[in-house]
Motif scaffolding. Structure first.
Motif, PDB file in Angstrom:
ATOM      1  N   ARG A 112     -24.695   9.956 -20.696  1.00  0.00           N
ATOM      2  CA  ARG A 112     -23.092  10.074 -20.105  1.00  0.00           C
ATOM      3  C   ARG A 112     -22.009   9.738 -21.090  1.00  0.00           C
ATOM      4  O   ARG A 112     -21.454   9.499 -21.731  1.00  0.00           O
ATOM      5  N   GLY A 113     -21.150  11.095 -20.629  1.00  0.00           N
ATOM      6  CA  GLY A 113     -19.508  11.234 -21.075  1.00  0.00           C
ATOM      7  C   GLY A 113     -19.439  11.897 -22.638  1.00  0.00           C
ATOM      8  O   GLY A 113     -18.571  11.914 -23.275  1.00  0.00           O
ATOM      9  N   ILE A 114     -20.246  12.690 -22.615  1.00  0.00           N
ATOM     10  CA  ILE A 114     -21.054  13.494 -23.494  1.00  0.00           C
ATOM     11  C   ILE A 114     -21.119  15.171 -23.170  1.00  0.00           C
ATOM     12  O   ILE A 114     -22.043  15.888 -22.800  1.00  0.00           O
ATOM     13  N   PRO A 115     -19.592  15.736 -22.316  1.00  0.00           N
ATOM     14  CA  PRO A 115     -20.302  17.342 -22.075  1.00  0.00           C
ATOM     15  C   PRO A 115     -20.246  18.024 -23.237  1.00  0.00           C
ATOM     16  O   PRO A 115     -20.273  18.000 -24.002  1.00  0.00           O
ATOM     17  N   VAL A 116     -21.212  19.178 -22.715  1.00  0.00           N
ATOM     18  CA  VAL A 116     -21.594  20.190 -23.533  1.00  0.00           C
ATOM     19  C   VAL A 116     -21.657  21.630 -22.593  1.00  0.00           C
ATOM     20  O   VAL A 116     -21.622  21.221 -21.586  1.00  0.00           O
ATOM     21  N   LYS A 117     -21.458  22.846 -23.614  1.00  0.00           N
ATOM     22  CA  LYS A 117     -21.268  23.483 -23.130  1.00  0.00           C
ATOM     23  C   LYS A 117     -22.569  24.384 -23.674  1.00  0.00           C
ATOM     24  O   LYS A 117     -23.352  24.263 -24.879  1.00  0.00           O
ATOM     25  N   ARG A 118     -22.260  26.311 -23.652  1.00  0.00           N
ATOM     26  CA  ARG A 118     -23.262  27.321 -23.436  1.00  0.00           C
ATOM     27  C   ARG A 118     -23.407  26.954 -25.405  1.00  0.00           C
ATOM     28  O   ARG A 118     -21.535  27.144 -25.983  1.00  0.00           O
ATOM     29  N   GLY A 119     -24.342  27.094 -26.427  1.00  0.00           N
ATOM     30  CA  GLY A 119     -24.115  27.072 -27.566  1.00  0.00           C
ATOM     31  C   GLY A 119     -24.231  25.695 -28.311  1.00  0.00           C
ATOM     32  O   GLY A 119     -24.510  25.461 -29.495  1.00  0.00           O
TER      33      GLY A 119
END
Length: 336
Positions: A129-136
């Motif tokens: 929780r609290g670790i946003p991720v994105k493509r790549g």
């Protein structure tokens, strides 16, 4: 001023040497991910998410300065979306102690400059929780409070955009049986992608055709079916078998042999297509005889049961019928 910069650089190297997992970019012809450096069995390895590699040709590792390092060997974890990469890395990576660490629910976690906490720990994954991720970001290092590697990013948890799923590295036990050289892996990739493209063409044919035209098109496609062979790596062979199974199931539905021959006599058609279907479906969960030749079931990767009925009598004599996505009555009764 120069002294302060020097001291900061020394401090950063000291932290890296003690714990903070260095990262490399994992580059290919289709997409880019990340990889975390660590050590296991006296070898310096790079851990990343397996999905970064499976349909991504021309792979290499690259550091922040742009230097590229060819991958030599890949080791796939059959029970999780994880792969370990062996490459000729520079000395600074080989000097890194690379120990991993375990975490418990509620512990602090970091991904780069982002911090969060461990929501839950499962045998093969963490929910963060609290670790946003994105493509790549797939394959990036998820570290504990001590900076040591514990898992690598898999992606946003399905249905929970505020949660991130990470694949555990800390408890993975290495297996020499699951290793494959990059050249052999590239061959596997080509065969696997050809199988997927074949299945896509069959889906297009089903959308556009029916009756005899569909059967003729199915026969053409089955004759074009790529020849692929197992490589002995469980995770890769399972993916290959899944695609090959779809082809055999299509043949059964269309009244064709697995290689596209139109078999007009029902008995040889039934036996041959049934055998191919069972072989590619895996070990049966249910098997019995009755008024028809038999029922055979298997469990797909989703955990749901499928079953196939070989009809020896009645309206569908000589046909193989495959169930939709549902549990059989037997499976329901036997559920814990």
């Amino acid at each position: 001023m120069w002294f302060l910069r020097y001291a900061a650089a020394v401090a950063a190297w000291a932290v890296w040497g003690v714990g903070a997992a260095p990262e490399l970019a994992v580059e290919g012809g289709c997409l880019t991910g990340r990889g975390a450096v660590f050590r296991a069995e006296d070898a310096t390895l790079v851990a990343t998410a397996a999905h970064v590699l499976l349909e991504n040709p021309d792979l290499m590792l690259r550091d922040e300065s742009g230097h590229a390092f060819p991958i030599r060997v890949l080791e796939f974890a059959p029970d999780r979306d994880l792969v370990l990469l062996e490459a000729d890395l520079p000395e600074k990576y080989r000097q890194y102690d690379g120990k991993t660490t375990a975490v418990a629910p509620g512990d602090s976690l970091r991904y780069g400059t982002r911090s969060g906490r461990c929501e839950s720990v499962e045998p093969t994954r963490l929910i963060c929780r609290g670790i946003p991720v994105k493509r790549g970001d797939s394959g990036g290092a998820v570290t504990g409070r001590d900076g040591r590697l514990t898992a690598v990013v898999r992606g946003i948890l399905a249905g929970s955009p505020e949660m991130t799923e990470a694949v555990r590295v800390d408890n993975y036990q290495r297996s020499s049986r699951e290793r494959i050289g990059i050249a052999r892996f590239s061959e596997w990739q080509r065969g696997y992608l050809e199988l997927k493209q074949w299945n896509s063409r069959l889906v297009d044919a089903v959308k556009q055709l029916s009756g005899k035209p569909l059967r003729r098109r199915g026969a053409e496609l089955l004759r074009e079916l790529p020849e692929t062979a197992p490589v002995g790596v469980e995770a890769l062979d399972r993916l290959r078998n899944r695609e090959a199974f779809r082809a055999c199931r299509a043949a059964a539905w269309l009244g064709l042999s697995p290689r596209g021959e139109e078999l007009e006599v029902w008995e040889p058609f039934s036996v041959e297509a049934w055998a191919a279907l069972v072989e590619n479906g895996g070990a049966p969960e249910i098997e019995r005889s009755g008024s028809n030749w038999g029922i055979r079931g298997w469990r797909e990767e989703s955990g749901r049961m499928r079953w196939a009925l070989f009809c020896a009598e009645g309206l569908f004599a000589g046909k193989i019928l495959v169930s939709p996505w549902r549990r059989t009555p037997e499976a329901k009764r036997n559920r814990p």
